[in-house]
Design a protein around this motif. Sequence first.
Motif, PDB file in Angstrom:
ATOM      1  N   SER A  16      44.718  42.892 114.612  1.00 36.71           N
ATOM      2  CA  SER A  16      45.154  44.113 113.948  1.00 36.71           C
ATOM      3  C   SER A  16      46.542  43.926 113.350  1.00 36.71           C
ATOM      4  O   SER A  16      46.842  44.435 112.260  1.00 36.71           O
ATOM      5  CB  SER A  16      45.150  45.280 114.941  1.00 36.71           C
ATOM      6  N   PHE A  17      47.415  43.200 114.060  1.00 31.96           N
ATOM      7  CA  PHE A  17      48.730  42.876 113.499  1.00 31.96           C
ATOM      8  C   PHE A  17      48.579  42.052 112.228  1.00 31.96           C
ATOM      9  O   PHE A  17      49.228  42.322 111.207  1.00 31.96           O
ATOM     10  CB  PHE A  17      49.576  42.119 114.526  1.00 31.96           C
ATOM     11  N   ASN A  18      47.705  41.037 112.250  1.00 33.50           N
ATOM     12  CA  ASN A  18      47.556  40.204 111.059  1.00 33.50           C
ATOM     13  C   ASN A  18      46.951  40.997 109.903  1.00 33.50           C
ATOM     14  O   ASN A  18      47.168  40.663 108.739  1.00 33.50           O
ATOM     15  CB  ASN A  18      46.694  38.971 111.367  1.00 33.50           C
ATOM     16  N   GLU A  24      50.513  44.122 103.461  1.00 27.22           N
ATOM     17  CA  GLU A  24      51.679  43.852 102.619  1.00 27.22           C
ATOM     18  C   GLU A  24      51.289  43.103 101.354  1.00 27.22           C
ATOM     19  O   GLU A  24      51.843  43.332 100.279  1.00 27.22           O
ATOM     20  CB  GLU A  24      52.730  43.057 103.403  1.00 27.22           C
ATOM     21  N   ALA A  25      50.330  42.180 101.485  1.00 30.29           N
ATOM     22  CA  ALA A  25      49.853  41.451 100.313  1.00 30.29           C
ATOM     23  C   ALA A  25      49.130  42.373  99.343  1.00 30.29           C
ATOM     24  O   ALA A  25      49.039  42.080  98.144  1.00 30.29           O
ATOM     25  CB  ALA A  25      48.927  40.311 100.744  1.00 30.29           C
ATOM     26  N   ILE A 565      58.696  59.034 124.815  1.00 34.65           N
ATOM     27  CA  ILE A 565      58.581  57.588 124.609  1.00 34.65           C
ATOM     28  C   ILE A 565      58.458  57.300 123.123  1.00 34.65           C
ATOM     29  O   ILE A 565      57.601  57.868 122.438  1.00 34.65           O
ATOM     30  CB  ILE A 565      57.353  57.008 125.353  1.00 34.65           C
ATOM     31  N   LYS A 566      59.314  56.441 122.645  1.00 36.07           N
ATOM     32  CA  LYS A 566      59.243  55.963 121.259  1.00 36.07           C
ATOM     33  C   LYS A 566      59.289  54.448 121.278  1.00 36.07           C
ATOM     34  O   LYS A 566      60.100  53.860 121.992  1.00 36.07           O
ATOM     35  CB  LYS A 566      60.394  56.529 120.430  1.00 36.07           C
ATOM     36  N   MET A 567      58.418  53.827 120.476  1.00 34.66           N
ATOM     37  CA  MET A 567      58.325  52.372 120.507  1.00 34.66           C
ATOM     38  C   MET A 567      58.117  51.813 119.110  1.00 34.66           C
ATOM     39  O   MET A 567      57.409  52.402 118.287  1.00 34.66           O
ATOM     40  CB  MET A 567      57.165  51.921 121.396  1.00 34.66           C
ATOM     41  N   VAL A 568      58.728  50.653 118.865  1.00 38.50           N
ATOM     42  CA  VAL A 568      58.425  49.821 117.695  1.00 38.50           C
ATOM     43  C   VAL A 568      57.895  48.505 118.236  1.00 38.50           C
ATOM     44  O   VAL A 568      58.598  47.791 118.954  1.00 38.50           O
ATOM     45  CB  VAL A 568      59.668  49.568 116.822  1.00 38.50           C
ATOM     46  N   VAL A 569      56.650  48.201 117.931  1.00 39.46           N
ATOM     47  CA  VAL A 569      56.010  46.966 118.411  1.00 39.46           C
ATOM     48  C   VAL A 569      55.461  46.239 117.192  1.00 39.46           C
ATOM     49  O   VAL A 569      54.557  46.737 116.524  1.00 39.46           O
ATOM     50  CB  VAL A 569      54.878  47.264 119.417  1.00 39.46           C
ATOM     51  N   ARG A 570      56.000  45.060 116.908  1.00 40.02           N
ATOM     52  CA  ARG A 570      55.583  44.359 115.698  1.00 40.02           C
ATOM     53  C   ARG A 570      54.155  43.829 115.780  1.00 40.02           C
ATOM     54  O   ARG A 570      53.356  43.997 114.872  1.00 40.02           O
ATOM     55  CB  ARG A 570      56.517  43.180 115.404  1.00 40.02           C
ATOM     56  N   GLY A 571      53.827  43.160 116.892  1.00 36.91           N
ATOM     57  CA  GLY A 571      52.580  42.418 116.965  1.00 36.91           C
ATOM     58  C   GLY A 571      51.567  42.991 117.927  1.00 36.91           C
ATOM     59  O   GLY A 571      50.991  44.054 117.705  1.00 36.91           O
ATOM     60  N   ILE A 572      51.339  42.281 119.033  1.00 40.70           N
ATOM     61  CA  ILE A 572      50.322  42.680 120.003  1.00 40.70           C
ATOM     62  C   ILE A 572      50.706  44.013 120.652  1.00 40.70           C
ATOM     63  O   ILE A 572      51.816  44.173 121.159  1.00 40.70           O
ATOM     64  CB  ILE A 572      50.158  41.593 121.081  1.00 40.70           C
ATOM     65  N   ILE A 591      56.329  47.883 112.326  1.00 46.65           N
ATOM     66  CA  ILE A 591      56.969  47.743 111.013  1.00 46.65           C
ATOM     67  C   ILE A 591      56.784  46.312 110.522  1.00 46.65           C
ATOM     68  O   ILE A 591      57.234  45.358 111.166  1.00 46.65           O
ATOM     69  CB  ILE A 591      58.469  48.098 111.081  1.00 46.65           C
ATOM     70  N   VAL A 592      56.117  46.168 109.404  1.00 52.01           N
ATOM     71  CA  VAL A 592      55.956  44.870 108.755  1.00 52.01           C
ATOM     72  C   VAL A 592      56.554  45.000 107.366  1.00 52.01           C
ATOM     73  O   VAL A 592      56.117  45.827 106.562  1.00 52.01           O
ATOM     74  CB  VAL A 592      54.479  44.443 108.675  1.00 52.01           C
ATOM     75  N   ASP A 593      57.560  44.167 107.086  1.00 48.37           N
ATOM     76  CA  ASP A 593      58.283  44.288 105.827  1.00 48.37           C
ATOM     77  C   ASP A 593      58.837  42.913 105.458  1.00 48.37           C
ATOM     78  O   ASP A 593      58.382  41.891 105.974  1.00 48.37           O
ATOM     79  CB  ASP A 593      59.390  45.341 105.967  1.00 48.37           C
ATOM     80  N   GLU A 594      59.841  42.910 104.622  1.00 50.29           N
ATOM     81  CA  GLU A 594      60.408  41.658 104.117  1.00 50.29           C
ATOM     82  C   GLU A 594      60.881  40.746 105.244  1.00 50.29           C
ATOM     83  O   GLU A 594      60.688  39.539 105.217  1.00 50.29           O
ATOM     84  CB  GLU A 594      61.576  41.976 103.176  1.00 50.29           C
ATOM     85  N   TYR A 595      61.534  41.328 106.261  1.00 50.29           N
ATOM     86  CA  TYR A 595      62.037  40.559 107.386  1.00 50.29           C
ATOM     87  C   TYR A 595      61.083  40.681 108.570  1.00 50.29           C
ATOM     88  O   TYR A 595      60.406  41.696 108.741  1.00 50.29           O
ATOM     89  CB  TYR A 595      63.421  41.054 107.815  1.00 50.29           C
TER      90      TYR A 595
END
Length: 752
Positions: A16-18, A24-25, A565-572, A591-595
Amino acid sequence: MAAKINTIPRDISWLSFNARVLQEANDHTVPLSSRIKFLGIHSNNQDEFYRVRVATLFRMQNIIKKNVKAAMHLEYAAGKILEDIQQIVLQQQNEFNRIWKSINQELKDHNIFIITENELSDTQKKFVENYYDEIVSPNLIPLMIESIPEMPYLRDKSIYLGVVMQKKASAYDKKFALIEIPVKGVGTRFVQLPEENGKQYIMLLEDVIRHNLPHIFSFFGFDEYKAHVFKVTKDAEFDIDNDVSTTYAQKIEKGIKKRREGRPVRFIYDKEMDASLLAYLMGRLNLTWKDNIIPGSRIHNFRHFTDFPNIIPNSSPVKESYLHPDLDDGMRVTDVIFKKDVMLHFPYHSFNPIIDMLREAAIDPSVETIKITCYRLASNSKIVNALINAVRNGKAVSVFLELRARFDEEANLYWKEVLEQEGVKVLTGLDNMKVHAKLCVIKKRVDTKKRVYYGFVSTGNLNEKTARFYGDHCLLTSNVTIMNEANRIFNFLEKPQLGTAIFSKNKAIIPSPVYIRQTIVNNIQAEIKNAKAKKIAKIYLKVNSLSDDAIIQLLYKAAEAGVEIKMVVRGIFCAKFDKVKAPLKPYTVSIVDEYLEHARVMAFHNDGKPKVYISSADIMVRNLDHRIEAACLISNPAIKKEIIDMLNIEFADNVKARILDSHLQNKYVPQNDNEIIQSQIEKYNYLAEKKLSSPYHNRFDEKHLPQIIKTKKDKSPAKKTLKKASSKIKATAKPKKVTPVKKSKPGTKNTK
């Protein structure tokens, strides 16, 4: 007591992360050059996923245990996940192909054409043939595989041309050949052809080879050639043997060699491949249709597309990192650190102060020792150069170099040899534990008796290359407690027989195994207790991965008790917070972005006395129980506020933030009538302006998170898209004040 809520399988969550990377593409507000790179990132991510996770699932299927029922259950679970993976990957592959087709058309709209061997003009043919003779041919090794008793070793990061040669007069007289595409030897996969009539042409290296097949195999007398690309992905794990007569480094070297023999876990081929060649290759590789046999398009290994030629007009300029304001008055980094703590936020802040601090220590006559951990280093590491310079200047330098950093094993073996040759004391390997902590402790002599310590604690690797696009935090400090406790970790690394019990009194540097988990549990339980007592209770987390079941179950309880509870989880992300019956649903986004969002942060309200940690550890079993990690409790009030401000900027993101739920839908946070916030742009502005206050600042002692100040959207032509705003930011070593720009919605949000 409520029924236990289960979790999402980590491998399905990772896919799901990928998918978010693939989004983004597909996002037309992202510059075309970046969208191509996101396709490359998606492809590379998927390769590593198969090499590690899918390979592990195959291993699980083959486990034989005394408890037959447990073994059967394990095999069934692994098999079911593998089936789900195959289905999801095929769906993503179809979406990938659709996006690439769309991007290819956009390239044509810019007069950029990727052409094949069948589309060459006479002038281009001559160029391609000369290019092959001069550049490609010396790096090429064609193999007539039918005459070789054993199948040649196939590299799992390479692509191959499977060649079928025959004579038009006979369909039976066929020969098969194999050619590895020599991307590394040639230096690029993209061959830029001469411009014609204002049009730019690019040819892939495999197509250059295809065009020259009659020349390569001329002495066989064939007059018809078919060639199709394929790739093999192999099990990347290796076992460390127990041979007491070999050093740890030698065991790693053996493991790397064994990896070459890894079992194929995926075979991707051009769906137009000759059927007889496909059957032949599967037979030689001992593959069946039950394995991960994936038909694809003509082009494979899109990971190379992260290096697509820089020829696309109107690409968004890279925002330059700027020097932290506390380090911008000409003082030595070391002198500043002894006056105050400095928190660097990469890639917004420059990585150079880390290198400068080590360079200063290398030539400072009063510095006696430098101790540092290294996990992944840049290929031309300035960190290593500074450490070598320190040894040459008479300092005692100790480096803990993790030889098991996956896919960096060979590089770290190389650095081990380089450092040891210069006289650096290199420590490697702890039984069953990787060292993932990011620490540096420098000892400095003040007078004949007194010694002081300074250094850093970081969430990211000591890699000046990745620091340009990895979001991380690094605390430069001379805080006595932090440095003494960090030094305690180095004492353990030098003498593991001391045991982890020596960390029991640590208050500022919390290590794993054991203690980070214990700290997280204690803090969550304290918030639960406060919530039940009708006090303010909050937990803010930012991690790469959340998969530890025990912590997730405790977070479920915290939400049910009324903890915000607030969370930012990039991947899994394995939690199902949307299934929790809570007075306030946890807010969880990716959040998936430039960085690449790589930092790990934990913040707990603690009854009005907030505890904020930065950490090298994700909330995963491997990080909490089987690695040496380090979390640092932030005591500096200004830095603590700054970190919370940056978290709130991320929680406010409604451009690049996706909602994380049990359905894995990756829906974007709705914008509604709010001000449009792209967190990476806002963080850049926030840090550049050196704000002491901000609409994002969360006074952590209030009951509710303050709302972002709502403003009317500016509909002027000059402010149409967020990306145009970012391109106007011009950073210098001492940035001028820039005003955050409020933007109207990107017109193509429906593409997401």
